[in-house]
Design a protein around this motif. Structure first.
Motif, PDB file in Angstrom:
ATOM      1  N   ALA A 193       4.019  -0.097  -2.359  1.00 38.38           N
ATOM      2  CA  ALA A 193       5.136   0.192  -3.202  1.00 38.38           C
ATOM      3  C   ALA A 193       5.243   1.409  -4.017  1.00 38.38           C
ATOM      4  CB  ALA A 193       5.741  -1.032  -3.869  1.00 38.38           C
ATOM      5  N   ALA A 194       4.045   1.623  -4.788  1.00 34.82           N
ATOM      6  CA  ALA A 194       3.847   2.518  -5.797  1.00 34.82           C
ATOM      7  C   ALA A 194       3.376   3.912  -4.883  1.00 34.82           C
ATOM      8  CB  ALA A 194       2.689   2.338  -6.714  1.00 34.82           C
ATOM      9  N   GLY A 195       2.755   3.724  -3.855  1.00 36.47           N
ATOM     10  CA  GLY A 195       2.609   4.932  -2.857  1.00 36.47           C
ATOM     11  C   GLY A 195       3.833   5.297  -2.403  1.00 36.47           C
ATOM     12  N   VAL A 196       4.582   4.528  -2.040  1.00 34.89           N
ATOM     13  CA  VAL A 196       6.310   4.925  -1.431  1.00 34.89           C
ATOM     14  C   VAL A 196       6.874   5.591  -2.711  1.00 34.89           C
ATOM     15  CG1 VAL A 196       8.297   4.214  -0.338  1.00 34.89           C
ATOM     16  CG2 VAL A 196       6.158   3.446   0.508  1.00 34.89           C
ATOM     17  N   GLN A 197       7.019   5.107  -3.712  1.00 30.57           N
ATOM     18  CA  GLN A 197       7.530   5.817  -4.903  1.00 30.57           C
ATOM     19  C   GLN A 197       7.257   7.019  -5.173  1.00 30.57           C
ATOM     20  OE1 GLN A 197       7.393   3.020  -8.298  1.00 30.57           O
ATOM     21  NE2 GLN A 197       8.757   1.706  -7.191  1.00 30.57           N
ATOM     22  N   ILE A 198       5.942   7.226  -4.937  1.00 31.22           N
ATOM     23  CA  ILE A 198       5.454   8.667  -5.492  1.00 31.22           C
ATOM     24  C   ILE A 198       6.043   9.615  -4.259  1.00 31.22           C
ATOM     25  CG2 ILE A 198       3.404  10.203  -4.781  1.00 31.22           C
ATOM     26  CD1 ILE A 198       1.611   8.082  -5.858  1.00 31.22           C
ATOM     27  N   PHE A 199       6.805   9.450  -3.392  1.00 26.49           N
ATOM     28  CA  PHE A 199       7.351  10.349  -2.444  1.00 26.49           C
ATOM     29  C   PHE A 199       8.997  10.369  -2.696  1.00 26.49           C
ATOM     30  CE2 PHE A 199       3.836   9.290   0.284  1.00 26.49           C
ATOM     31  CZ  PHE A 199       3.465  10.620   0.506  1.00 26.49           C
ATOM     32  N   GLY A 200       9.047   9.806  -3.967  1.00 24.81           N
ATOM     33  CA  GLY A 200      10.361   9.870  -4.353  1.00 24.81           C
ATOM     34  C   GLY A 200      11.591   8.749  -4.082  1.00 24.81           C
ATOM     35  N   PHE A 201      11.055   7.977  -3.418  1.00 24.99           N
ATOM     36  CA  PHE A 201      12.106   6.692  -3.316  1.00 24.99           C
ATOM     37  C   PHE A 201      12.216   5.710  -4.480  1.00 24.99           C
ATOM     38  CE2 PHE A 201      10.336   7.735   0.924  1.00 24.99           C
ATOM     39  CZ  PHE A 201      11.763   7.945   1.700  1.00 24.99           C
ATOM     40  N   SER A 202      13.284   5.120  -4.661  1.00 24.56           N
ATOM     41  CA  SER A 202      13.409   4.377  -5.565  1.00 24.56           C
ATOM     42  C   SER A 202      12.636   2.916  -5.528  1.00 24.56           C
ATOM     43  CB  SER A 202      14.942   3.719  -5.614  1.00 24.56           C
ATOM     44  OG  SER A 202      15.365   2.880  -4.503  1.00 24.56           O
ATOM     45  N   ASN A 203      12.716   2.177  -6.587  1.00 25.01           N
ATOM     46  CA  ASN A 203      11.817   1.113  -6.811  1.00 25.01           C
ATOM     47  C   ASN A 203      12.379   0.114  -5.789  1.00 25.01           C
ATOM     48  OD1 ASN A 203      10.167  -0.695  -7.895  1.00 25.01           O
ATOM     49  ND2 ASN A 203      11.298  -1.257  -9.557  1.00 25.01           N
ATOM     50  N   ARG A 204      13.485  -0.246  -5.377  1.00 19.91           N
ATOM     51  CA  ARG A 204      13.992  -1.191  -4.548  1.00 19.91           C
ATOM     52  C   ARG A 204      13.641  -0.755  -3.155  1.00 19.91           C
ATOM     53  NH1 ARG A 204      19.736  -3.686  -5.587  1.00 19.91           N
ATOM     54  NH2 ARG A 204      19.266  -5.610  -4.671  1.00 19.91           N
ATOM     55  N   THR A 205      13.826   0.377  -2.910  1.00 24.20           N
ATOM     56  CA  THR A 205      13.670   0.884  -1.354  1.00 24.20           C
ATOM     57  C   THR A 205      12.104   0.683  -1.138  1.00 24.20           C
ATOM     58  OG1 THR A 205      15.287   2.448  -1.475  1.00 24.20           O
ATOM     59  CG2 THR A 205      13.718   2.846   0.120  1.00 24.20           C
ATOM     60  N   ALA A 206      11.199   1.344  -2.199  1.00 23.12           N
ATOM     61  CA  ALA A 206       9.840   0.725  -1.983  1.00 23.12           C
ATOM     62  C   ALA A 206       9.273  -0.302  -1.922  1.00 23.12           C
ATOM     63  CB  ALA A 206       9.072   1.507  -3.042  1.00 23.12           C
ATOM     64  N   PHE A 207       9.784  -1.244  -2.586  1.00 18.40           N
ATOM     65  CA  PHE A 207       9.338  -2.679  -2.493  1.00 18.40           C
ATOM     66  C   PHE A 207      10.155  -3.477  -1.197  1.00 18.40           C
ATOM     67  CE2 PHE A 207       7.763  -2.387  -6.777  1.00 18.40           C
ATOM     68  CZ  PHE A 207       6.707  -3.088  -6.590  1.00 18.40           C
ATOM     69  N   SER A 208      11.174  -2.902  -0.889  1.00 22.47           N
ATOM     70  CA  SER A 208      11.937  -3.608   0.361  1.00 22.47           C
ATOM     71  C   SER A 208      11.090  -2.988   1.751  1.00 22.47           C
ATOM     72  CB  SER A 208      13.397  -3.314   0.498  1.00 22.47           C
ATOM     73  OG  SER A 208      13.623  -1.785   0.583  1.00 22.47           O
ATOM     74  N   PHE A 209      10.262  -1.768   1.600  1.00 22.66           N
ATOM     75  CA  PHE A 209       9.543  -1.322   2.476  1.00 22.66           C
ATOM     76  C   PHE A 209       8.080  -2.102   2.493  1.00 22.66           C
ATOM     77  CE2 PHE A 209       6.197   1.844   3.647  1.00 22.66           C
ATOM     78  CZ  PHE A 209       6.609   1.960   5.028  1.00 22.66           C
ATOM     79  N   ALA A 210       7.478  -2.044   1.365  1.00 24.30           N
ATOM     80  CA  ALA A 210       6.034  -2.759   1.166  1.00 24.30           C
ATOM     81  C   ALA A 210       5.989  -4.216   1.428  1.00 24.30           C
ATOM     82  CB  ALA A 210       5.664  -2.284  -0.079  1.00 24.30           C
ATOM     83  N   THR A 211       7.023  -4.925   0.887  1.00 26.19           N
ATOM     84  CA  THR A 211       6.961  -6.308   1.136  1.00 26.19           C
ATOM     85  C   THR A 211       6.955  -6.872   2.477  1.00 26.19           C
ATOM     86  OG1 THR A 211       8.100  -6.598  -1.136  1.00 26.19           O
ATOM     87  CG2 THR A 211       8.005  -8.588   0.259  1.00 26.19           C
ATOM     88  N   PRO A 212       7.868  -6.593   3.464  1.00 23.91           N
ATOM     89  CA  PRO A 212       7.770  -7.245   4.770  1.00 23.91           C
ATOM     90  C   PRO A 212       6.428  -6.620   5.544  1.00 23.91           C
ATOM     91  CG  PRO A 212       9.730  -5.951   4.421  1.00 23.91           C
ATOM     92  CD  PRO A 212       9.003  -5.707   3.197  1.00 23.91           C
ATOM     93  N   MET A 213       6.118  -5.422   5.135  1.00 23.12           N
ATOM     94  CA  MET A 213       4.780  -4.777   5.964  1.00 23.12           C
ATOM     95  C   MET A 213       3.748  -5.464   5.385  1.00 23.12           C
ATOM     96  SD  MET A 213       2.954  -1.265   5.563  1.00 23.12           S
ATOM     97  CE  MET A 213       4.121  -0.072   6.079  1.00 23.12           C
ATOM     98  N   THR A 214       3.716  -5.752   3.965  1.00 19.86           N
ATOM     99  CA  THR A 214       2.415  -6.575   3.482  1.00 19.86           C
ATOM    100  C   THR A 214       2.550  -8.261   4.194  1.00 19.86           C
ATOM    101  OG1 THR A 214       2.610  -5.415   1.305  1.00 19.86           O
ATOM    102  CG2 THR A 214       1.470  -7.393   1.411  1.00 19.86           C
TER     103      THR A 214
END
Length: 120
Positions: free
Chosen positions: A68-89
């Motif tokens: 999620a932090a890696g996705v946030q580095i690319f400018g995505f919001s906290n919610r978007t980053a965790f909604s991407f990272a959680t299902p993948m994890t």
């Protein structure tokens, strides 16, 4: 107050996953060594309990935060980053856990020789 992007969160997730991974590895190695000494199925059955699940959950949590932090580095919001990272994890964790249980079942049935690919 916080750095933008969240480099501290990235490092914390990575360190958490590494620390939990070393605990996971130690528990798995100790249990398999205990099993090889007395060949008891109770030892391998105990690996399906919280003794191994807790460090595995720590690894998954650390990986999720890291992703999620890696996705946030690319400018995505906290919610978007965790909604991407959680299902993948969760998906990767399910794949790893199911494969580990298959390997443990194979060891329980045929011993360590059951894992030898080159054996006839």
């Amino acid at each position: 107050m916080y750095l933008q992007p969240p480099y501290v969160l990235l490092i914390a997730g990575l360190l958490s996953a590494i620390a939990s991974g070393s605990a996971f590895s130690a528990v798995l190695q100790q249990s398999l060594e205990a099993w090889s000494k007395n060949r008891s199925t109770r030892v391998l059955a105990g690996l399906r309990g919280p003794k191994l699940k807790l460090p595995f959950f720590g690894v998954c949590t650390g990986v999720c935060v890291f992703l999620a932090a890696g996705v946030q580095i690319f400018g995505f919001s906290n919610r978007t980053a965790f909604s991407f990272a959680t299902p993948m994890t969760f998906f990767i964790a399910w794949l790893v856990w199911s494969q580990l249980m298959k390997v443990l079942l194979r060891i329980e049935r045929g011993g360590s020789r059951a894992l030898d690919i080159d054996a006839p």
